[in-house]
Design an enzyme around this catalytic site. Structure first.
Site: not given
Ligand code: HMG
Length: 392
Positions: A29, A79, A111, A152, A201, A233, A242, A309
């Site tokens: 979606d 990184e 990051c 992302t 994460s 970040h 959030k 991370s």
């Molecule tokens: P996902 O499968 O997209 O998770 O993975 P989801 O199913 O929880 O959906 C995300 C959001 O979309 C949720 O909202 C759902 O409700 C919503 P929330 O509950 O969070 O408020 N949603 C919808 N909204 C509207 N209409 C819809 C609908 N369906 C669902 N139809 C995840 C999300 C972050 C796990 C994934 O993107 C991921 O693995 N990303 C990579 C890791 C990441 O970014 N982590 C962030 C913290 S770590 C960090 O910041 C460090 C980093 O930058 C690396 C570094 O430091 O080097 C990553």
């Protein structure tokens, strides 16, 4: 002594993937990406673009010859390094023609790296106020086709010139850092994409924010009412939203709440069109805030939350300088809208293309549109870069 950020530059690739197209291809979606993650587009880097070309392009867009003659330290935070031994900053130092008696090195902690680099630059300037330090945050974020992190991804670089008597922002020397040994996201040397414990994460990010913010307030005696904006970040903007909601306590006046929310919305504009650029994400958010918020004024204090991370996080603040807008761009969104839009099939081919070396360790690369610098090939395992000649 007043030390801070004198100039900020940004570079990204000239190709973009629209997330509505990705959503359709992945049978997701589109609202999940546009509302669930708050993302719209991702910058896609071709094989001729890497952290060197992006970093050099970002820096070239802000540096004068006088800057290049005065810079005595070049730090690249990344990184997505292209070499285990030679620092990206050495290549960039050469491409930019910075005077030779400079220290150049690379710095790493996911990051977070550029935040440590900025503080090191500040310490350096305390001893050598006539010098200038170039801090570059440069990354290409690849999670892989069909992974949860795919929407992302991103590519880009932020360059910051740190000086005494800066023209944009001054450091307040109020940094509070936190380290915790967690496996939320990591990339072993043998893997081109990271291993991610996605939900964990996000929990670590938010908990580091909560605990660091509590400690920051305790040590500084400041609270949210003292800030015009908070920059986060931005792995994807929804997580930062959030975070903002988490730290806005109920006693905050509605007008301050509104100001912080409006400035937050300005801070995510560029990331929504570029994606995660890892080390540069926080600073792309800062640039977006400064270039898009009509209400910011000299003297305003801005808080920054850096998260890498693994994990290291840090909160610190900066103040806006008189006439800061003179050092910023007004047409960056139009520039981003000039990127060439890719089909999903072309994105998959271009973003994940690997350099095919012949038996001598060489390859020629061409055929892609570039910013100021290009990786033109590899000659006996040595990467070859050149300045792009733009048509007049
Ligand atoms: P996902 O499968 O997209 O998770 O993975 P989801 O199913 O929880 O959906 C995300 C959001 O979309 C949720 O909202 C759902 O409700 C919503 P929330 O509950 O969070 O408020 N949603 C919808 N909204 C509207 N209409 C819809 C609908 N369906 C669902 N139809 C995840 C999300 C972050 C796990 C994934 O993107 C991921 O693995 N990303 C990579 C890791 C990441 O970014 N982590 C962030 C913290 S770590 C960090 O910041 C460090 C980093 O930058 C690396 C570094 O430091 O080097 C990553």
């Amino acid at each position: 002594m007043i030390i801070g950020i004198d100039k900020i530059g940004f570079a990204t690739s000239n190709y973009v993937l629209k997330l509505k197209d990705l959503a359709q291809a992945r049978q997701t979606d589109p609202d999940k990406l546009s509302k669930g993650l708050l993302l719209k587009e991702l910058s896609i880097a071709p094989v001729t673009e890497d952290i060197i070309t992006l970093g050099a392009s970002a820096a070239e867009s802000i540096l004068s010859q006088e800057d290049k003659d005065q810079i005595d330290m070049v730090i690249v935070a990344t990184e997505s390094a292209i070499d285990q031994s030679k620092a990206a900053s050495v290549f960039i130092h050469g491409l930019l023609g910075i005077q030779p008696f400079a220290r150049s090195f690379e710095i790493k902690e996911a990051c977070y790296g550029a935040t440590a680099a900025l503080d090191y630059a500040r310490l350096h300037l305390e001893k050598r106020p006539d010098s200038k330090v170039l801090v570059i945050a440069s990354d290409i974020a690849k999670y892989g086709i069909g992974t949860p992190g795919e929407p992302t991804q991103g590519a880009g670089s932020i360059a910051m010139l740190v000086t005494a008597n800066p023209r944009i922002l001054t450091f307040n020397d109020d940094n509070v850092a936190q380290t915790r040994d967690v496996m939320d996201f990591w990339r072993p040397n043998y893997s081109s994409t990271p291993f991610v414990n996605g939900l964990y994460s996000t929990q670590q990010y938010l908990d580091c924010l909560k605990t660091s913010w509590t400690e920051y307030q305790k040590r500084s005696g400041l609270s949210l009412k003292d800030f015009a904006a908070v920059n986060f970040h931005l792995p994807y903007p929804k997580l930062a939203l959030k975070g903002l909601k988490q730290i806005m306590d109920k006693s905050l006046e509605p007008a301050k709440r509104e100001e912080l929310t409006q400035n937050f919305n300005q801070s995510i504009i560029y990331s929504q069109k570029v994606g995660n650029i890892y080390t540069g994400s926080l600073y792309l958010g800062l640039l977006s805030l400064l270039e898009n918020s009509p209400q910011l004024k000299a003297g305003d204090r801005i808080a920054l939350f850096s998260y890498g991370s693994g994990a290291v996080s840090e909160i610190f603040s900066m103040n806006l300088v008189e006439n800061f807008r003179q050092e910023l761009k007004t047409n960056r969104l139009e520039e981003l809208d000039q990127r060439e839009s890719l089909s999903v099939a072309d994105y998959e081919r271009i973003f994940f293309e690997e350099i095919q070396l012949d038996e001598t360790g060489s390859a020629s690369l061409a055929g892609y549109d570039q910013q100021n610098f290009a990786l033109t090939g590899v000659n006996q395992h040595q990467r070859q870069y050149s300045k792009v000649k733009k048509e007049a």
